[in-house]
Design a protein around this motif. Structure first.
Motif, PDB file in Angstrom:
ATOM      1  N   GLN A 287      -3.897 -22.214  11.304  1.00  0.00           N
ATOM      2  CA  GLN A 287      -3.103 -20.941  11.748  1.00  0.00           C
ATOM      3  C   GLN A 287      -2.128 -21.658  10.695  1.00  0.00           C
ATOM      4  OE1 GLN A 287      -4.968 -23.501  13.380  1.00  0.00           O
ATOM      5  NE2 GLN A 287      -5.649 -22.199  15.443  1.00  0.00           N
ATOM      6  N   HIS A 288      -1.751 -22.947  10.271  1.00  0.00           N
ATOM      7  CA  HIS A 288      -0.917 -22.847   9.282  1.00  0.00           C
ATOM      8  C   HIS A 288      -0.736 -22.165   7.959  1.00  0.00           C
ATOM      9  CE1 HIS A 288       0.281 -26.679  11.683  1.00  0.00           C
ATOM     10  NE2 HIS A 288       1.013 -25.282  12.300  1.00  0.00           N
ATOM     11  N   VAL A 289      -2.224 -21.621   7.431  1.00  0.00           N
ATOM     12  CA  VAL A 289      -2.460 -21.923   6.189  1.00  0.00           C
ATOM     13  C   VAL A 289      -2.007 -20.267   5.561  1.00  0.00           C
ATOM     14  CG1 VAL A 289      -4.484 -21.093   3.865  1.00  0.00           C
ATOM     15  CG2 VAL A 289      -4.301 -22.992   5.959  1.00  0.00           C
ATOM     16  N   GLU A 290      -1.433 -20.117   4.667  1.00  0.00           N
ATOM     17  CA  GLU A 290      -0.746 -18.752   4.690  1.00  0.00           C
ATOM     18  C   GLU A 290      -1.634 -18.482   3.169  1.00  0.00           C
ATOM     19  OE1 GLU A 290       3.032 -18.525   4.059  1.00  0.00           O
ATOM     20  OE2 GLU A 290       3.571 -20.090   4.777  1.00  0.00           O
ATOM     21  N   VAL A 291      -1.634 -16.703   3.059  1.00  0.00           N
ATOM     22  CA  VAL A 291      -3.258 -16.327   2.510  1.00  0.00           C
ATOM     23  C   VAL A 291      -2.469 -15.425   1.411  1.00  0.00           C
ATOM     24  CG1 VAL A 291      -4.880 -14.914   2.027  1.00  0.00           C
ATOM     25  CG2 VAL A 291      -4.479 -17.133   4.124  1.00  0.00           C
ATOM     26  N   PHE A 292      -2.252 -15.564  -0.054  1.00  0.00           N
ATOM     27  CA  PHE A 292      -1.728 -14.852  -1.172  1.00  0.00           C
ATOM     28  C   PHE A 292      -3.045 -14.312  -1.710  1.00  0.00           C
ATOM     29  CE2 PHE A 292       1.541 -17.715   0.143  1.00  0.00           C
ATOM     30  CZ  PHE A 292       2.567 -16.362   0.410  1.00  0.00           C
ATOM     31  N   ARG A 293      -2.644 -12.536  -2.607  1.00  0.00           N
ATOM     32  CA  ARG A 293      -3.630 -11.843  -3.064  1.00  0.00           C
ATOM     33  C   ARG A 293      -3.265 -12.851  -5.146  1.00  0.00           C
ATOM     34  NH1 ARG A 293      -7.345  -8.764  -0.777  1.00  0.00           N
ATOM     35  NH2 ARG A 293      -6.680  -8.039   0.920  1.00  0.00           N
ATOM     36  N   GLU A 294      -1.450 -13.536  -5.216  1.00  0.00           N
ATOM     37  CA  GLU A 294      -2.128 -14.002  -6.493  1.00  0.00           C
ATOM     38  C   GLU A 294      -1.473 -15.695  -6.530  1.00  0.00           C
ATOM     39  OE1 GLU A 294       0.908 -11.616  -5.880  1.00  0.00           O
ATOM     40  OE2 GLU A 294      -0.785  -9.666  -5.764  1.00  0.00           O
ATOM     41  N   ARG A 295      -1.693 -15.954  -7.691  1.00  0.00           N
ATOM     42  CA  ARG A 295      -0.708 -17.166  -7.792  1.00  0.00           C
ATOM     43  C   ARG A 295      -0.281 -17.308  -7.360  1.00  0.00           C
ATOM     44  NH1 ARG A 295      -1.340 -21.596  -9.120  1.00  0.00           N
ATOM     45  NH2 ARG A 295      -0.496 -22.699 -11.411  1.00  0.00           N
ATOM     46  N   GLN A 296       0.513 -18.039  -6.446  1.00  0.00           N
ATOM     47  CA  GLN A 296       1.415 -18.712  -6.382  1.00  0.00           C
ATOM     48  C   GLN A 296       2.132 -20.379  -7.420  1.00  0.00           C
ATOM     49  OE1 GLN A 296       3.518 -16.915  -3.930  1.00  0.00           O
ATOM     50  NE2 GLN A 296       1.930 -15.841  -4.149  1.00  0.00           N
ATOM     51  N   LYS A 297       3.231 -20.137  -7.072  1.00  0.00           N
ATOM     52  CA  LYS A 297       3.914 -21.831  -8.489  1.00  0.00           C
ATOM     53  C   LYS A 297       3.234 -22.939  -7.973  1.00  0.00           C
ATOM     54  CE  LYS A 297       8.219 -20.727  -8.695  1.00  0.00           C
ATOM     55  NZ  LYS A 297       8.827 -19.288  -8.256  1.00  0.00           N
ATOM     56  N   GLU A 298       3.369 -22.995  -6.476  1.00  0.00           N
ATOM     57  CA  GLU A 298       2.649 -24.362  -6.476  1.00  0.00           C
ATOM     58  C   GLU A 298       2.587 -24.412  -4.782  1.00  0.00           C
ATOM     59  OE1 GLU A 298       7.155 -25.403  -4.441  1.00  0.00           O
ATOM     60  OE2 GLU A 298       6.656 -26.260  -6.412  1.00  0.00           O
ATOM     61  N   ASN A 299       1.415 -25.708  -4.434  1.00  0.00           N
ATOM     62  CA  ASN A 299       0.964 -25.931  -3.696  1.00  0.00           C
ATOM     63  C   ASN A 299       0.234 -24.960  -2.912  1.00  0.00           C
ATOM     64  OD1 ASN A 299       3.052 -28.275  -2.556  1.00  0.00           O
ATOM     65  ND2 ASN A 299       2.655 -28.055  -1.028  1.00  0.00           N
ATOM     66  N   THR A 300      -0.378 -24.173  -4.477  1.00  0.00           N
ATOM     67  CA  THR A 300      -1.360 -23.019  -3.814  1.00  0.00           C
ATOM     68  C   THR A 300      -3.391 -23.935  -3.863  1.00  0.00           C
ATOM     69  OG1 THR A 300      -0.918 -22.106  -5.430  1.00  0.00           O
ATOM     70  CG2 THR A 300      -0.281 -21.190  -3.625  1.00  0.00           C
ATOM     71  N   VAL A 301      -3.923 -23.026  -3.834  1.00  0.00           N
ATOM     72  CA  VAL A 301      -5.106 -23.561  -4.351  1.00  0.00           C
ATOM     73  C   VAL A 301      -6.574 -22.492  -4.083  1.00  0.00           C
ATOM     74  CG1 VAL A 301      -6.380 -24.332  -2.034  1.00  0.00           C
ATOM     75  CG2 VAL A 301      -7.193 -25.063  -3.584  1.00  0.00           C
ATOM     76  N   ALA A 302      -7.088 -21.975  -4.837  1.00  0.00           N
ATOM     77  CA  ALA A 302      -7.761 -20.579  -5.158  1.00  0.00           C
ATOM     78  C   ALA A 302      -8.876 -20.334  -4.652  1.00  0.00           C
ATOM     79  CB  ALA A 302      -8.538 -19.946  -6.495  1.00  0.00           C
ATOM     80  N   GLY A 303      -9.779 -19.192  -4.216  1.00  0.00           N
ATOM     81  CA  GLY A 303     -10.714 -19.325  -3.778  1.00  0.00           C
ATOM     82  C   GLY A 303     -11.482 -18.007  -3.724  1.00  0.00           C
ATOM     83  N   VAL A 304     -12.608 -18.247  -2.642  1.00  0.00           N
ATOM     84  CA  VAL A 304     -13.376 -16.909  -2.653  1.00  0.00           C
ATOM     85  C   VAL A 304     -14.008 -16.786  -1.162  1.00  0.00           C
ATOM     86  CG1 VAL A 304     -15.554 -15.322  -2.784  1.00  0.00           C
ATOM     87  CG2 VAL A 304     -14.586 -17.153  -5.038  1.00  0.00           C
ATOM     88  N   VAL A 305     -13.583 -15.205  -0.196  1.00  0.00           N
ATOM     89  CA  VAL A 305     -13.624 -14.966   0.874  1.00  0.00           C
ATOM     90  C   VAL A 305     -15.195 -14.793   1.151  1.00  0.00           C
ATOM     91  CG1 VAL A 305     -13.558 -13.948   2.694  1.00  0.00           C
ATOM     92  CG2 VAL A 305     -11.154 -13.900   0.983  1.00  0.00           C
TER      93      VAL A 305
END
Ligand code: ADP
Ligand code: MG
Length: 364
Positions: A287-305
């Motif tokens: 519930q706390h995860v925020e999902v973006f379409r593009e890379r954010q500056k910090e505190n993000t990790v990429a993945g595939v749905v």
């Protein structure tokens, strides 16, 4: 007053030498509704039976209002009980079953009648009062057992999975009525269940027990936001908390390692400097995860749905992360946001929502 103190209590069953409860210590405050929650075999019923006086305490002390009750039987402790197995008096009709605890305390006709009818009405048992338990369905028998427990005002009301044989609709309805009665009569209630939704709906505080050991005691909010260990983190919450391997970089930073490098996350609060360089597990609620379409500056990790579960008001995404371990993480997103399997997304974890576990234990 009805305060209960459990001090370093153990239960060891001689048969099979089973350690059912280990060094359990907690307090249930006057007028509190405390839910004891844990998986099957965790020691919940053993704890409740020791509180009731139905089971010897192997070691430790139980106190009611500051007085040790270890050697008192159920009647002397003035507890009301309802168990999963209803233990009704099959030779008495429903009315007399419910009236039993009142008559046992010397209460007379009109007062008994008033109380029995009140509780029967509340638990929808009025049509059954003249029937005998043997002729009733399991769920109805369980309601009779509950009525018998709730008909008078005891020091403590002890309920062990009292709704387990009822169908879903009745369970939801009775949950609300039990809580209402607790508040109305100023009861002190300890309620055992393995159903987290039931515990959360009813209680002031939750006590979580596993393998006979206390895991955590606190309000639902405390337990949900700051689970004391991985067991609690995983046991409470739906979908379950994400666990992601990481390494401590500094007192306020951790890194998720990927094949190409690392993703750095800033934390809220400081880790002890002794953890720098140590492998840890990050805990983040879906519930706390925020999902973006593009890379954010910090505190993000990429993945595939990988999986998309539409749940009406929300959607649960399962995302295969880019970390070296290829961890699957879940994210709860609003239903109006549309994703397709194979989409690349970026998961953002705000510093405040990142919990850090070292081994089993919470360290931030
Ligand atoms: P829960 O209510 O959480 O499912 P219990 O308190 O019933 O857990 O059981 C805890 C452990 O004690 C289990 O391993 C169970 O098999 C064991 N146990 C319970 N009652 C007895 C008994 N009378 N004799 C021996 N072992 C028991
Ligand atoms: Mg049990």
């Amino acid at each position: 007053m009805s305060r209960i103190d459990v001090n370093h209590v153990w239960k060891i069953y001689p048969r099979g030498n089973v350690v059912a409860v280990q060094d359990l210590t907690f307090t249930c405050h006057d007028k509190e509704f405390l839910a004891i929650l844990g998986p099957s075999g965790g020691g919940k019923s053993s704890t409740l039976r020791m509180l009731a006086g139905l089971e010897d305490i192997t070691r430790g002390e139980i106190l009611f209002d500051g007085k040790v009750v270890n050697h008192l039987g159920p009647a002397e402790r003035n507890v009301a009980l309802a168990f999963e197995s209803y233990a009704l008096y099959y030779r008495l009709n429903v009315y007399e079953n419910i009236a039993f605890p009142l008559r046992a305390r010397g209460m007379k006709g009109p007062e008994v009648d008033k109380r029995v009818k009140f509780i029967a009405e509340l638990l929808e048992l009025t049509p059954y009062l003249k029937k005998y338990p043997g002729s009733l369905a399991g769920g109805v028998q369980q309601r009779v057992s509950l009525a018998r427990a709730l008909v008078r005002k005891p020091n403590v009301t002890l309920l062990d999975e009292p709704l387990s044989h009822m169908d879903q609709r009745v369970r939801h309805e009775l949950r609300a009525r039990i809580r209402h009665l607790h508040d109305e009569l100023g009861l002190t209630t300890i309620y055992v269940t393995h159903d987290q939704a039931e515990a959360i709906a009813l209680c002031d505080r939750l006590l979580i027990i596993n393998e006979g050991k206390l895991q955590q005691i606190g309000t639902v909010e405390e337990v949900w936001n700051r689970p004391a260990n991985k067991f609690v983190a995983y046991f409470i919450g739906e979908p379950t908390m994400n666990f992601i391997p990481a390494v401590v970089e500094g007192e306020r930073t951790v890194a998720i390692l990927t094949d190409e490098g690392k993703r750095v996350f800033t934390l809220e609060g400081n880790l002890d400097s002794k953890y720098v360089g140590v492998e840890v597990t990050l805990g983040v609620r879906p519930q706390h995860v925020e999902v973006f379409r593009e890379r954010q500056k910090e505190n993000t990790v990429a993945g595939v749905v990988k999986v998309i579960e539409f749940q009406g008001d929300k959607t649960v995404l399962t995302v295969r992360l880019e970390d070296s371990m290829q961890t699957d993480a879940k994210a709860v997103v609003p239903a109006r946001e549309r994703y397709t399997e194979g989409d690349t997304v970026w998961l953002y974890f705000a510093p405040a929502v990142i919990r850090v576990f070292e081994g089993e234990n919470l360290i931030l």
